[in-house]
Design an enzyme around this catalytic site. Sequence first.
Site, mmCIF file in Angstrom:
data_model
loop_
_atom_site.group_PDB
_atom_site.id
_atom_site.type_symbol
_atom_site.label_atom_id
_atom_site.label_comp_id
_atom_site.label_asym_id
_atom_site.label_seq_id
_atom_site.Cartn_x
_atom_site.Cartn_y
_atom_site.Cartn_z
ATOM 1 N N HIS A 144 6.106 -12.677 7.119
ATOM 2 C CA HIS A 144 6.289 -11.270 6.722
ATOM 3 C C HIS A 144 7.463 -11.181 5.757
ATOM 4 C CE1 HIS A 144 6.657 -6.899 6.985
ATOM 5 N NE2 HIS A 144 5.400 -6.936 7.384
ATOM 6 N N HIS A 184 -1.754 -8.910 1.818
ATOM 7 C CA HIS A 184 -1.466 -7.643 2.526
ATOM 8 C C HIS A 184 -2.629 -7.385 3.507
ATOM 9 C CE1 HIS A 184 0.246 -3.840 3.374
ATOM 10 N NE2 HIS A 184 -0.220 -3.125 2.370
ATOM 11 N N ASP A 215 -1.966 -8.700 11.488
ATOM 12 C CA ASP A 215 -3.325 -9.146 11.174
ATOM 13 C C ASP A 215 -3.766 -10.375 11.972
ATOM 14 O OD1 ASP A 215 -3.650 -7.136 9.184
ATOM 15 O OD2 ASP A 215 -2.323 -8.300 7.898
ATOM 16 N N SER A 255 0.827 -1.220 0.000
ATOM 17 C CA SER A 255 0.000 0.000 0.000
ATOM 18 C C SER A 255 0.857 1.264 0.000
ATOM 19 C CB SER A 255 -0.983 0.002 1.176
ATOM 20 O OG SER A 255 -0.325 -0.226 2.403
ATOM 21 N N ARG A 285 3.240 -4.929 16.531
ATOM 22 C CA ARG A 285 1.826 -4.509 16.423
ATOM 23 C C ARG A 285 0.917 -5.638 16.909
ATOM 24 N NH1 ARG A 285 1.838 -3.051 10.173
ATOM 25 N NH2 ARG A 285 2.814 -5.119 10.222
#
Length: 441
Positions: A318, A271, A373, A241, A327
């Site tokens: 990743h 993604h 995620d 992105s 995160r």
Amino acid sequence: MEKLKTLFKAKADQLSTEIKDLLKEHGTKKMGEVQLSQAYQGMRGITGMVYETSLLDSEEGIRFRGFTIPELQQKLPKAKGGTEPLPEGLFYLLLAGELPSDKDIQDLSADWKARAKIPPHVFKTIDGLPVDAHAMTQFVVGVMALQTQSIFSKKYAEGVNKKEYWSYCYEDSMNLIACLPEIAAYIYRRKYKGGKKIDTDPKLDWGANFAHLLGYESDSFKELMRLYLTIHADHEGGNVSAHTSHLVGSALSDPYLSFAAAMNGLAGPLHGLANQEVIKWIFDMKKSIGVEIPSKEQIEAYVKKTLADGKVVPGYGHAVLRKTDPRFTAQAEFAKKHMADDPDVQIVWRIFETVPPILQSLGKIKNPWPNVDAHSGALLVHYGMKEYEYYTVLFGVSRALGVLAALIWSRALGFPLERPKSITTENVKGWLAGKDQVWGD
Ligand code: HAX
């Protein structure tokens, strides 16, 4: 000119001069060499762009302007009575390169409220889509409909001096960020709540107002939104992105066009769409096993089946990180504080204990650890937001803060059109056979 814009201009002028000097003295220094495998395999590890707002370390994770997520949780301004950082503060930090005061954030919040003016045709355009169109499709269409408001593109058509690009990029970016929560919430209410729209609450901060517009009023959901919108905002420049907005913006496509392009990339399952894929995978696993919280052995068997079916385990792996994503950890900490007994959160934690050794045992996966995620869906489900097709829109609203701050920097620094060289396998074969090559030595 408002204070943040003036501050940004001073910083950008200073960095521009530094970059000119740096390139004059060191412009021919090599940063690395490109291997043939990198050209074929997604350009991993090739350093080839400058993106000022954040930097990713494969072992440590993301730093926003030098600050880790726990540092930001400590240092960024909070809402009254809240403990999570305000996303407005992160945007200020990314853009200005320095921590804001509480007053800076009150001013920025007020500025965004004043800018949140969405023309009726935006909602009408979204309404032209079937209600069951994917939420990301509706989001991108909404952003594209809002592009009619671009000041950058109008000024470009009028023939503005290129020294002024950054200023119109700033105006568009601020207006777009201001409008995004209402557009995003409109899609949620349209798709899942019978179209019953909720009006903005001008007393609330950007993240809390977004929660309110979605229809979630608890203080802890508002805290989750502030954290969520802060940690998803930026992840240096090479991810799909961020790289897309950087590339499209380099053609002087305005911030609406650049951000919409970025959102089309975020909507890919490798993604940002991975956040919906994770909870869907968990729901499917629960259904197929028939229990509320599967055991480690049951999870292990389900993971092996997923792999045997030739699918990825969503939320794991990743392209850059080689450790658990901070995160993920920040969300796990939030869950420990607010909902430690939640069954879906328990499953996420059990998957975390089960999946890495299985992925490691395959011997080909470079990072067997969870990414951002892997956790977010369980937190949302806890508050009743089970409509997982919507989750990537939440990610998208947050990502606007990072990619648009970076876009303003790119225009202020006068970065040119991005245009790397590509090759064909025919060229490669010729080069290997000692014939002409189409790239330099
Ligand atoms: N499950 C199964 N296989 C995986 C895997 C996973 N979670 N992660 C990597 N692999 C596989 C790759 O598909 C690749 O297989 P082939 O050689 O057969 O093609 C191999 O392991 C090597 O891949 P890698 O070098 O470790 O990883 P990449 O840099 O190529 O890909 C991805 C990184 C994030 C795309 C990958 O790990 C993946 O597909 N993960 C699952 C989807 C996901 O969670 N995406 C979100 C990432 C974070 C993000 O952007 N959030 O928005």
